[in-house]
Each structure stands twice: as structure tokens, then as C-alpha cells.
Design a protein around this motif. Structure first.
Motif, PDB file in Angstrom:
ATOM      1  N   LEU A   1      -0.727   5.191 -11.981  1.00 23.29           N
ATOM      2  CA  LEU A   1      -0.132   4.136 -12.795  1.00 23.29           C
ATOM      3  C   LEU A   1      -0.589   4.260 -14.239  1.00 23.29           C
ATOM      4  CD1 LEU A   1      -0.611   1.112 -10.357  1.00 23.29           C
ATOM      5  CD2 LEU A   1       1.463   2.437 -10.734  1.00 23.29           C
TER       6      LEU A   1
ATOM      7  N   SER B   1      -6.693  -0.202   3.261  1.00 22.68           N
ATOM      8  CA  SER B   1      -6.354  -1.416   2.530  1.00 22.68           C
ATOM      9  C   SER B   1      -6.008  -2.568   3.466  1.00 22.68           C
ATOM     10  CB  SER B   1      -5.180  -1.137   1.591  1.00 22.68           C
ATOM     11  OG  SER B   1      -4.777  -2.300   0.918  1.00 22.68           O
TER      12      SER B   1
ATOM     13  N   PHE C   1      -3.845  -0.203  -5.163  1.00 23.45           N
ATOM     14  CA  PHE C   1      -3.678   0.578  -6.386  1.00 23.45           C
ATOM     15  C   PHE C   1      -4.986   1.235  -6.822  1.00 23.45           C
ATOM     16  CE2 PHE C   1      -0.395  -2.691  -6.399  1.00 23.45           C
ATOM     17  CZ  PHE C   1       0.742  -1.925  -6.595  1.00 23.45           C
TER      18      PHE C   1
ATOM     19  N   ALA D   1       2.207   1.689  -3.408  1.00 24.34           N
ATOM     20  CA  ALA D   1       1.197   2.165  -4.362  1.00 24.34           C
ATOM     21  C   ALA D   1       0.999   3.667  -4.247  1.00 24.34           C
ATOM     22  CB  ALA D   1      -0.123   1.429  -4.113  1.00 24.34           C
TER      23      ALA D   1
ATOM     24  N   ALA E   1      -5.395   4.261  -3.992  1.00 19.10           N
ATOM     25  CA  ALA E   1      -4.338   5.259  -3.810  1.00 19.10           C
ATOM     26  C   ALA E   1      -4.703   6.615  -4.402  1.00 19.10           C
ATOM     27  CB  ALA E   1      -3.032   4.749  -4.424  1.00 19.10           C
TER      28      ALA E   1
ATOM     29  N   THR F   1      -4.603   5.307   2.279  1.00 20.65           N
ATOM     30  CA  THR F   1      -4.753   4.008   1.613  1.00 20.65           C
ATOM     31  C   THR F   1      -4.234   2.836   2.441  1.00 20.65           C
ATOM     32  OG1 THR F   1      -4.670   5.013  -0.576  1.00 20.65           O
ATOM     33  CG2 THR F   1      -4.121   2.678  -0.439  1.00 20.65           C
TER      34      THR F   1
ATOM     35  N   LEU G   1      -4.652  -5.995  -5.456  1.00 22.28           N
ATOM     36  CA  LEU G   1      -5.113  -4.926  -6.344  1.00 22.28           C
ATOM     37  C   LEU G   1      -5.705  -3.741  -5.587  1.00 22.28           C
ATOM     38  CD1 LEU G   1      -6.862  -7.020  -9.140  1.00 22.28           C
ATOM     39  CD2 LEU G   1      -4.578  -6.004  -9.190  1.00 22.28           C
TER      40      LEU G   1
ATOM     41  N   LEU H   1       4.237   5.530  -5.640  1.00 22.98           N
ATOM     42  CA  LEU H   1       4.400   5.481  -7.089  1.00 22.98           C
ATOM     43  C   LEU H   1       3.498   6.486  -7.803  1.00 22.98           C
ATOM     44  CD1 LEU H   1       4.681   1.635  -7.760  1.00 22.98           C
ATOM     45  CD2 LEU H   1       6.505   3.347  -7.870  1.00 22.98           C
TER      46      LEU H   1
ATOM     47  N   SER I   1       0.830  -1.209   0.000  1.00 19.48           N
ATOM     48  CA  SER I   1       0.000   0.000   0.000  1.00 19.48           C
ATOM     49  C   SER I   1       0.861   1.254   0.000  1.00 19.48           C
ATOM     50  CB  SER I   1      -0.930  -0.014   1.218  1.00 19.48           C
ATOM     51  OG  SER I   1      -1.774  -1.135   1.216  1.00 19.48           O
TER      52      SER I   1
END
Length: 299
Positions: A44, A237, A223, A38, A226, A233, A220, A41, A35
Motif C-alpha cells: 500500500l 489475522s 494490512f 489486503a 500482508a 495473513t 488494521l 492489493l 485479509s
């Protein structure tokens, strides 16, 4: 089985011993790290929409609930079978102590009592797939079960032979023999019911499908969240993952109620309770009750 005293609702939120948190904590740590990754990053190249995962989560919860209900039905049926074993054992001994005329001698009382004590002992070890130490059996029973593969059935057979001996001696009527035989049939039904549960697990493919879905969903989820939740998150999560993974873990324990997992039936304690019940009826010294250990586990 986990046996704990009732606690305040606030304290129960932080209980550790007796829960499955310690078993799934490494997995939750992995999803926490995922998490955080995610969120770090950022957006995406591919988009995961919350709505589609929400629908999958609802479906997953329904299927997990169904599997949990099926597993608990197996657990509760197993407990009822062992309750029936306790009731029928006491009923059989009551008939043996009160109906024969003349009354049983001390040695004859010991014979039937030893057989009724040995039945839950042998059934316990058969269901758990362990080898019962012969020295734990009453001396009069060891010879009749030492070479048997299905020792509980051998003990029930010996009880039937005991009834036949009493009939041949003219100490019980045909009507009482029928009553004894009815209790023997019920003992055989208990044994057969336990063997059916132990030998017929929930279909493996069904368990694999749900297990995979739970972990793919948990992979999943960060993502998808996020983008809208940001650094909240990981909290959301991990909490959702905990709910699904814990339910999957508990269900896996309940579907085999005769195992040695923390949430399985305490067969050793149930065996001791039946043993104490029949010994008390004949006025013999009672072994101590089994108590939960320092982790609140009753075996």
C-alpha cells in the motif's frame, strides 16, 4: 449458563454449541475477506509496521484482561449472593421448624415455607426485569405482593411479621428473635447486593473505548501482516481477531450476570434448587430439577 460434560481436549477444539463462535462468525467472515483483499492489493502507499501493532496488541490484551477480570468478579459475586440466599433460606426454615414451642402446625409450616419459596422467585424476576406470573407464586403470598413494586422486600417484610407474630404468641424467646432477625438482615443484604450489581454496570465509556480499539486493531492487522506473511495473513489475522472479539463478547455477557445471555447465571435453576430445598425440609412433594436444553443452555 452453558452446562456441558467434560470433553476430550481434541473434541473441545471443534465444539460449536455453547461457544460464542456462532455469534461472531459473520464478523470473522468480514475480517477474512478483508485479509484476502489486503494480500491481493499488495503493498500500500502507506506502511503499517508490525512492531507498532504488536505493542498495541499487548496493551489491548492487558486492558481486555482487566475488563474480563472485572466482569467475572461481578459474575462470581452474584453467584455467591445466590448461594447465600440458599443457605439463609434453609437456616431460617430450620429455626422455624425446630425452635418454636409448641411446634408449628401444618398450616403455619406452609405459611413460612411459601414465603421462603416466593423470595427467590420474586428476586429472579426483579433482577431480569420481567413480570412474574402471580399464579406461579404460592397462594398465601400473592395477596401480600400483588401491588408491590419491590416484591422481594415485601416478602422479607412478611417473614419479619411472621417472626413478630411468633414472639407475641410467646413461642420464641427474645434471643431466638434476634437470631431470626439476623437471618432477615442477611436476606436484605443479598437483595441489596444483587440490586447493586444489576443497577451499576461497568462504565459505558470504558466498554466503548475497548470495543472500538478491538475492531480498529482487527481492521488494521491484515494490512500490517500482508507484506511479511503473504497468503498466510488471513489465517493469522482471523485467529487474532477471533481471540480479541470473542473475549470482548464474553465479557459483555458476564458483566450483567442476571440477564438471559448463554453465559449468564441460571437464575431459574437456582430458584428451583432453593424451592426444592425448603419443600424437602417440610416433607412436601418436590418439583423436578431444571435441566439444560438441547443446546446445553440452563436458564
Amino acid at each position: 449458563m452453558i452446562v456441558r460434560p467434560r470433553m476430550h481436549w481434541l473434541r473441545m477444539l471443534f465444539v460449536w454449541r455453547g461457544s460464542v463462535v456462532s455469534r461472531i462468525l459473520p464478523r470473522l467472515g468480514f475480517f477474512l475477506a478483508l485479509s484476502l483483499l489486503a494480500v491481493a492489493l499488495g503493498p500500500l502507499p502507506f506502511a503499517l509496521r508490525e512492531g507498532s501493532l504488536a505493542l498495541l496488541g499487548v496493551a489491548l490484551a492487558i486492558f481486555l484482561g482487566f475488563r474480563n477480570s472485572t466482569a467475572y468478579d461481578r459474575f462470581w459475586e452474584a453467584r455467591k449472593l445466590w448461594g447465600s440466599l440458599m443457605i439463609v433460606s434453609r437456616s431460617f426454615l430450620r429455626q422455624a421448624l425446630t425452635h418454636p414451642s409448641p411446634a408449628l402446625s401444618t398450616e403455619e409450616k406452609r405459611e413460612v415455607t411459601d414465603l421462603l419459596r416466593a423470595l427467590p422467585m420474586t428476586l429472579n424476576h426483579q433482577l431480569r426485569g420481567t413480570r412474574i406470573p402471580l399464579e406461579s407464586l404460592p397462594p398465601g403470598v400473592r395477596e401480600c405482593v400483588v401491588a408491590a413494586d419491590h416484591r422481594p422486600a415485601k416478602v422479607i417484610l412478611a417473614l419479619g411479621q411472621w417472626v413478630t407474630k411468633q414472639r407475641h404468641q410467646g413461642r420464641v424467646s427474645e434471643l431466638l428473635v434476634a437470631s431470626f432477625d439476623d437471618n432477615l438482615d442477611r436476606l436484605s443484604e443479598v437483595q441489596g447486593g444483587c440490586e447493586r450489581i444489576a443497577g451499576t454496570p461497568i462504565p459505558y465509556v470504558y466498554s466503548v473505548m475497548l470495543h472500538r480499539t478491538v475492531y480498529i486493531y482487527s481492521l488494521l492487522l491484515p494490512f500490517a501482516l500482508a507484506g511479511s506473511l503473504g497468503w498466510s495473513t488471513p489465517l493469522v489475522s482471523v485467529f487474532v481477531s477471533y481471540t480479541f472479539i470473542a473475549l470482548d463478547t464474553v465479557t459483555s455477557e458476564l458483566e450483567d450476570p442476571f440477564g438471559n445471555e448463554p453465559n449468564d447465571l441460571p437464575l431459574d435453576a437456582l430458584t428451583r434448587t432453593i424451592e426444592r430445598g425448603v419443600l424437602e425440609m417440610v416433607g412436601e412433594p418436590l418439583p423436578p430439577l431444571l435441566q439444560p436444553d438441547d443446546k446445553f443452555l440452563l436458564t
